[in-house]
Design a protein around this motif. Structure first.
Motif, PDB file in Angstrom:
ATOM      1  N   SER A  10       0.823  -1.208   0.000  1.00 31.59           N
ATOM      2  CA  SER A  10       0.000   0.000   0.000  1.00 31.59           C
ATOM      3  C   SER A  10       0.858   1.261   0.000  1.00 31.59           C
ATOM      4  O   SER A  10       0.528   2.249  -0.658  1.00 31.59           O
ATOM      5  CB  SER A  10      -0.927   0.001   1.226  1.00 31.59           C
ATOM      6  OG  SER A  10      -1.872  -1.043   1.128  1.00 31.59           O
ATOM      7  N   TRP A  13       2.162   1.709  -3.498  1.00 28.40           N
ATOM      8  CA  TRP A  13       1.103   2.184  -4.389  1.00 28.40           C
ATOM      9  C   TRP A  13       0.828   3.669  -4.192  1.00 28.40           C
ATOM     10  O   TRP A  13       0.654   4.423  -5.155  1.00 28.40           O
ATOM     11  CB  TRP A  13      -0.164   1.376  -4.152  1.00 28.40           C
ATOM     12  CG  TRP A  13      -1.396   1.888  -4.846  1.00 28.40           C
ATOM     13  CD1 TRP A  13      -2.572   2.227  -4.270  1.00 28.40           C
ATOM     14  CD2 TRP A  13      -1.565   2.132  -6.252  1.00 28.40           C
ATOM     15  NE1 TRP A  13      -3.467   2.665  -5.211  1.00 28.40           N
ATOM     16  CE2 TRP A  13      -2.878   2.611  -6.440  1.00 28.40           C
ATOM     17  CE3 TRP A  13      -0.727   1.988  -7.357  1.00 28.40           C
ATOM     18  CZ2 TRP A  13      -3.375   2.958  -7.696  1.00 28.40           C
ATOM     19  CZ3 TRP A  13      -1.216   2.335  -8.611  1.00 28.40           C
ATOM     20  CH2 TRP A  13      -2.531   2.809  -8.775  1.00 28.40           C
ATOM     21  N   ALA A 227      -3.697  -0.559  -1.734  1.00 33.29           N
ATOM     22  CA  ALA A 227      -3.797  -1.380  -2.941  1.00 33.29           C
ATOM     23  C   ALA A 227      -4.864  -2.448  -2.709  1.00 33.29           C
ATOM     24  O   ALA A 227      -4.571  -3.562  -2.279  1.00 33.29           O
ATOM     25  CB  ALA A 227      -2.451  -2.011  -3.268  1.00 33.29           C
TER      26      ALA A 227
END
Length: 426
Positions: A10, A13, A227
């Motif tokens: 995450s 991302w 993500a």
């Protein structure tokens, strides 16, 4: 910062999404730059570059804190000033496994993109010093409060129940109405509308469009902050709405003028991207198709309004961004559904009644009015300090040479060309 709890996927991302959103700023510069005369293209690029520098400094010093720290519901306070305490949390924002700095730099890019959009309204006549002062004040006095209303869970818009997934109101409607005010304050370009100010390099405009489209996947997809499936939904809806917006605008041109244009097709794609932005993580792909179609058609006809109003919004910022932002924000009230995002509310078409639509309309109206009034005050102040508009002579010469002492293209005279052909004998 607790490293073992870091969500690497995450975080990666969000950082990649931040980079994608930054790419949109030169995309804006090329998109706008290709649609103006060759004597002004560097001035447009320079305005975007200065926006990156000015807003970044202000964001670190105080902007991030004004948007996301604890405040009074209208604007945040000073708890996060300077980004000095890396262990701090962002009030009300759930950053599961994502460092605060990753979130801060992602949100920084939104703060940079928003005023850069306004530059299209003042193309070919906005004095650089006045623009720089305008951006600094506008970022703090307009963008920060409105972003707090929607992006911070502590803002009054969020508490009212309004939804803005990635900035349909905060970024696009806000910038669109500000552009309208700027166009009114600056006045018309010399000769407009009798003299046609045609774009000098449409391939450059197309390059800017591609950069914007590509960057928008980070703009919307990254707003999921992780993500996951919502991020995938946002990216999918972004592509659908842009594609349909492109087709809708081109079809409208074909029906009205019998000639679909590249300028129209790219404008339709941008309109679709703008409209899906507030709804990207809240609606189904079929709804994204409808939103893109509505944006392409409505924004196409909205372009004609500037002639009726007599406002020289040079690159149709208000028609595309204010028009698309209104379409998208109200579409959330109609088409949002908890079936795709449990954190959303059901819109009118999904049995949610008028509550969400009412919240969307009320907060959108408040943001537009606030932005218009404060933008006018800032523009008037900038005019008093620096004079917003270049002189008639500067406008005739072109802002590139007049303000920056440069030319975008080195065009040889016949004498220089002949001299270049003479062989050198050492």
């Amino acid at each position: 910062m607790d490293q073992p709890q870091l969500d690497v996927g995450s975080t990666a991302w969000l950082l990649i999404s931040a980079a994608l959103v930054l790419l949109m700023v030169p995309g804006i510069a090329f998109f706008y730059g290709g649609m103006i005369r060759s004597s002004n293209v560097l001035s447009m690029i320079m305005q975007s570059l200065m926006t990156i520098g000015t807003v970044t400094v202000l964001w670190v010093l105080v902007g991030f804190s004004l948007v996301f720290s604890t405040g009074n519901g209208f604007v945040g306070g000073f708890d996060l000033v300077g980004l000095s305490d890396l262990a701090q949390t962002v009030p009300g924002v759930h950053l599961d496994g994502v460092p605060m700095l990753a979130f801060a730099v992602f949100q920084l890019m939104f703060a940079v993109v928003t005023p850069a959009l306004i530059t299209g309204a003042g193309a070919e006549r906005w004095r650089f010093s006045a623009y720089t002062a305008f951006v600094a004040l506008w970022s703090l006095l307009v963008y920060a409060p409105i972003a707090h209303w929607f992006f911070s869970p502590l803002g009054w818009g969020s508490r009212l129940g309004a939804l803005d997934f990635a900035g349909g109101t905060v970024v696009h409607a806000n910038a669109g109405v500000a552009a309208l005010v700027v166009a009114a304050v600056l006045g018309r370009r010399t000769g407009w509308p009798t003299v046609q100010h045609r774009g000098h390099n449409l391939p450059l405009m197309l390059l800017g469009t591609v950069m914007l489209w590509f960057g928008w996947f980070g703009f919307n997809g990254g707003s999921a902050l992780t993500a996951n499936g919502i991020g995938a939904l946002a990216v999918t809806n972004t592509q659908i709405s842009a594609a349909v917006g492109l087709m809708a605008w081109a079809c409208a041109e074909q029906i009205r003028f019998r000639k679909p244009t590249t300028v129209g097709a790219t404008s339709g794609a941008i309109a679709g991207l703008v409209a899906i932005t507030p709804a990207a993580g809240y609606v189904t792909p079929l709804s994204a198709l409808a939103i893109g179609a509505a944006a392409g058609i409505i924004c196409h006809f909205a372009v004609s309004l500037k002639a009726l109003l007599g406002l020289d919004d040079a690159l149709d910022v208000a028609a595309v961004h204010l028009g698309g932002g209104v379409v998208g924000s109200l579409s959330v009230g109609l088409l949002a559904t908890t079936s795709v995002n449990p954190e959303a509310s059901d819109g009118l078409f999904y049995g949610g009644g008028y509550s969400l639509l009412g919240a969307q309309a009320l907060t959108l109206g408040a943001a537009v009015v606030y932005s218009a009034v404060v933008t006018l005050l800032i523009a008037v102040l900038a005019d008093r300090l620096f004079s917003n508009r270049v002189s008639p002579r500067g406008e005739a010469i072109g802002l590139d040479l007049f303000q920056h002492g440069e030319a975008a293209y080195a065009i040889q005279t016949p004498r220089e060309t002949a001299a270049a052909r003479v062989p050198s004998h050492g």
